[in-house]
Design a protein around this motif. Structure first.
Motif, short mmCIF file in Angstrom:
data_model
loop_
_atom_site.label_atom_id
_atom_site.label_comp_id
_atom_site.label_asym_id
_atom_site.label_seq_id
_atom_site.Cartn_x
_atom_site.Cartn_y
_atom_site.Cartn_z
N ALA A 1 12.34 30.57 -7.53
CA ALA A 1 11.67 29.81 -8.60
C ALA A 1 12.08 30.33 -9.97
N SER A 2 12.28 31.64 -10.08
CA SER A 2 12.68 32.21 -11.36
C SER A 2 14.12 31.87 -11.69
N ILE A 3 14.98 31.81 -10.68
CA ILE A 3 16.37 31.41 -10.89
C ILE A 3 16.42 29.98 -11.43
N ILE A 4 15.66 29.10 -10.81
CA ILE A 4 15.62 27.71 -11.25
C ILE A 4 15.06 27.61 -12.67
N ALA A 5 14.01 28.38 -12.93
CA ALA A 5 13.43 28.38 -14.29
C ALA A 5 14.46 28.88 -15.30
N GLY A 6 15.25 29.88 -14.92
CA GLY A 6 16.29 30.36 -15.81
C GLY A 6 17.36 29.32 -16.07
N MET A 7 17.76 28.59 -15.04
CA MET A 7 18.73 27.50 -15.23
C MET A 7 18.18 26.45 -16.17
N ARG A 8 16.90 26.14 -16.00
CA ARG A 8 16.29 25.12 -16.86
C ARG A 8 16.20 25.59 -18.31
N MET A 9 15.87 26.86 -18.50
CA MET A 9 15.81 27.39 -19.86
C MET A 9 17.18 27.35 -20.52
N LEU A 10 18.22 27.71 -19.77
CA LEU A 10 19.57 27.68 -20.34
C LEU A 10 20.00 26.26 -20.69
N LEU A 11 19.55 25.28 -19.92
CA LEU A 11 19.82 23.88 -20.25
C LEU A 11 19.03 23.45 -21.48
N ASP A 12 17.72 23.69 -21.45
CA ASP A 12 16.85 23.17 -22.52
C ASP A 12 17.06 23.86 -23.85
N HIS A 13 17.32 25.16 -23.83
CA HIS A 13 17.34 25.93 -25.08
C HIS A 13 18.73 26.41 -25.50
N ALA A 14 19.69 26.33 -24.59
CA ALA A 14 21.05 26.74 -24.95
C ALA A 14 22.08 25.65 -24.70
N GLY A 15 21.66 24.53 -24.09
CA GLY A 15 22.58 23.44 -23.82
C GLY A 15 23.62 23.76 -22.78
N LEU A 16 23.28 24.66 -21.85
CA LEU A 16 24.25 25.14 -20.86
C LEU A 16 23.88 24.68 -19.46
N VAL A 17 24.82 24.04 -18.78
CA VAL A 17 24.69 23.73 -17.36
C VAL A 17 25.36 24.86 -16.59
N VAL A 18 24.58 25.61 -15.84
CA VAL A 18 25.12 26.79 -15.17
C VAL A 18 24.80 26.74 -13.69
N GLU A 19 25.57 27.49 -12.91
CA GLU A 19 25.25 27.64 -11.50
C GLU A 19 24.15 28.69 -11.36
N PRO A 20 23.48 28.73 -10.21
CA PRO A 20 22.34 29.64 -10.08
C PRO A 20 22.65 31.10 -10.38
N SER A 21 23.81 31.58 -9.94
CA SER A 21 24.14 32.99 -10.17
C SER A 21 24.14 33.34 -11.65
N ALA A 22 24.50 32.39 -12.49
CA ALA A 22 24.59 32.64 -13.92
C ALA A 22 23.23 32.77 -14.59
N ALA A 23 22.18 32.36 -13.91
CA ALA A 23 20.83 32.42 -14.47
C ALA A 23 20.05 33.64 -14.00
N LEU A 24 20.69 34.52 -13.24
CA LEU A 24 19.96 35.65 -12.68
C LEU A 24 19.42 36.57 -13.77
N GLY A 25 20.17 36.78 -14.83
CA GLY A 25 19.69 37.63 -15.91
C GLY A 25 18.44 37.08 -16.57
N ILE A 26 18.43 35.79 -16.84
CA ILE A 26 17.24 35.16 -17.42
C ILE A 26 16.08 35.26 -16.45
N ALA A 27 16.35 35.06 -15.17
CA ALA A 27 15.29 35.17 -14.15
C ALA A 27 14.66 36.56 -14.17
N ALA A 28 15.48 37.59 -14.35
CA ALA A 28 14.95 38.96 -14.36
C ALA A 28 14.01 39.18 -15.54
#
Length: 327
Positions: free
Chosen positions: A260-287
């Motif tokens: 759930a945190s990985i998905i939330a990180g992906m969504r944050m990167l889309l909404d606030h940074a305009g970035l479409v990323v794969e799940p691995s790329a959102a791990l830092g935000i999830a942490a």
């Protein structure tokens, strides 16, 4: 610092072997993310290149050395991004590339491997089965088996990201690195600990694919029978002992995060940074999402390591729901 397999002089030399299109990727403070995370966040963006991931930094080094030695072919196992990168680098040097992958890998990654002219062989199992098949092909055909993370060139290629971080970033307190096989974590970690040892190196892995993190915590190889995560790029089950040895020298911490945190990180990167990323790329935000107190008031760098994602799956993950809130 005790010595890893990596060499700082070789890492600096690696920049001369890597196509400049993969170097000096954007690094910027993303203030739009900060209210939701409670800390200063800078992004190192490794998706704005022809293969949309950091992996080509390593494959460019591997293929340049192979071509220089007269090799004409190579094979690898891949969850998608390594194969994509090796196909791109191999085409540039005229090498025949074979990629073995799971037939369950994201279609977008498999399509790009085919489009670059590599031979693609699919197996019915996971990455570990693909690794076994690639090794068999290498033995039978007498060609080079490119093993991500085990081959130190892949780690030293990734380490050039660390060089760029330390050459261009304002002072930062911690770097959050996706942890799978370990090339990115050991490469960047090596440079950080060599040049800025006070910076905290934190590796991040999904709870559903914890083998390398469990190995780091116990200081010995821990394997798992299966994985269960959308972050296919880091879903290994059998850590490589030599890579773990390097990781133990450069990582200050290794943490596990929920899906759930990985998905939330992906969504944050889309909404606030305009970035479409794969799940691995959102791990830092999830942490950060899972432990805001740890990072409060600090300046954190996270490496956005890949953007190869199946769009239908991405819409399923990111298209609905809300960020997890912590009290």
């Amino acid at each position: 610092m005790q010595e890893t397999r990596l060499d700082t002089a070789r890492i600096r030399a690696a920049r001369r072997l890597i196509d400049p299109v993969f170097l000096d990727t954007p690094l910027y403070r993303c203030e739009a993310l900060e209210p939701g995370l409670g800390c200063a966040v800078s992004i190192k963006l490794e998706t704005v290149n022809p293969v949309r991931s950091f992996k080509a930094r390593g494959t460019e080094v591997v293929v340049s050395l192979l071509a220089g030695n007269g090799s004409r072919a190579a094979v690898c196992a891949s969850a998608g991004n390594l194969g994509h990168a090796l196909a791109w680098s191999g085409r540039g040097q005229g090498l025949d590339i074979t990629v073995v992958a799971s037939r369950f890998a994201p279609a977008a990654k498999l399509d790009r491997i085919r489009a670059l002219g590599a031979r693609l062989e699919l197996v019915d199992g996971d990455f570990e089965m693909a690794r076994e098949r690639a090794a068999a092909i290498a033995r039978y055909d007498g060609i080079r088996l490119v093993e991500d993370s085990l081959d130190v060139e892949t780690c030293e290629g990734a380490a050039t990201i660390g060089l760029e971080l330390l050459d261009t970033a304002p002072s930062f307190d911690a770097v959050l690195i996706a942890l799978g096989g370990g090339a990115l974590a050991t490469g960047v970690g090596h440079m950080v600990k060599a040049l800025a040892p006070e910076v905290e190196v934190i590796c991040v892995q999904p709870l559903g694919a914890p083998a390398m993190t469990l190995s780091w915590r116990t200081r010995g190889v821990v394997t798992t029978d299966s994985t269960d995560t959308i972050a296919d790029g880091v879903a290994g089950r059998r850590p490589i002992p030599a890579v773990l040895d390097d990781l133990l020298l450069v990582a200050d911490d290794a943490v596990l995060v929920q899906e759930a945190s990985i998905i939330a990180g992906m969504r944050m990167l889309l909404d606030h940074a305009g970035l479409v990323v794969e799940p691995s790329a959102a791990l830092g935000i999830a942490a950060i999402l899972e432990d805001r107190d740890r990072f409060a008031g600090r300046h954190v760098v996270t490496i956005v390591c890949g953007g190869n994602v199946d769009i239908d799956a991405y819409h399923r993950w990111v298209g609905a729901g809300s960020y997890p809130h912590r009290s």
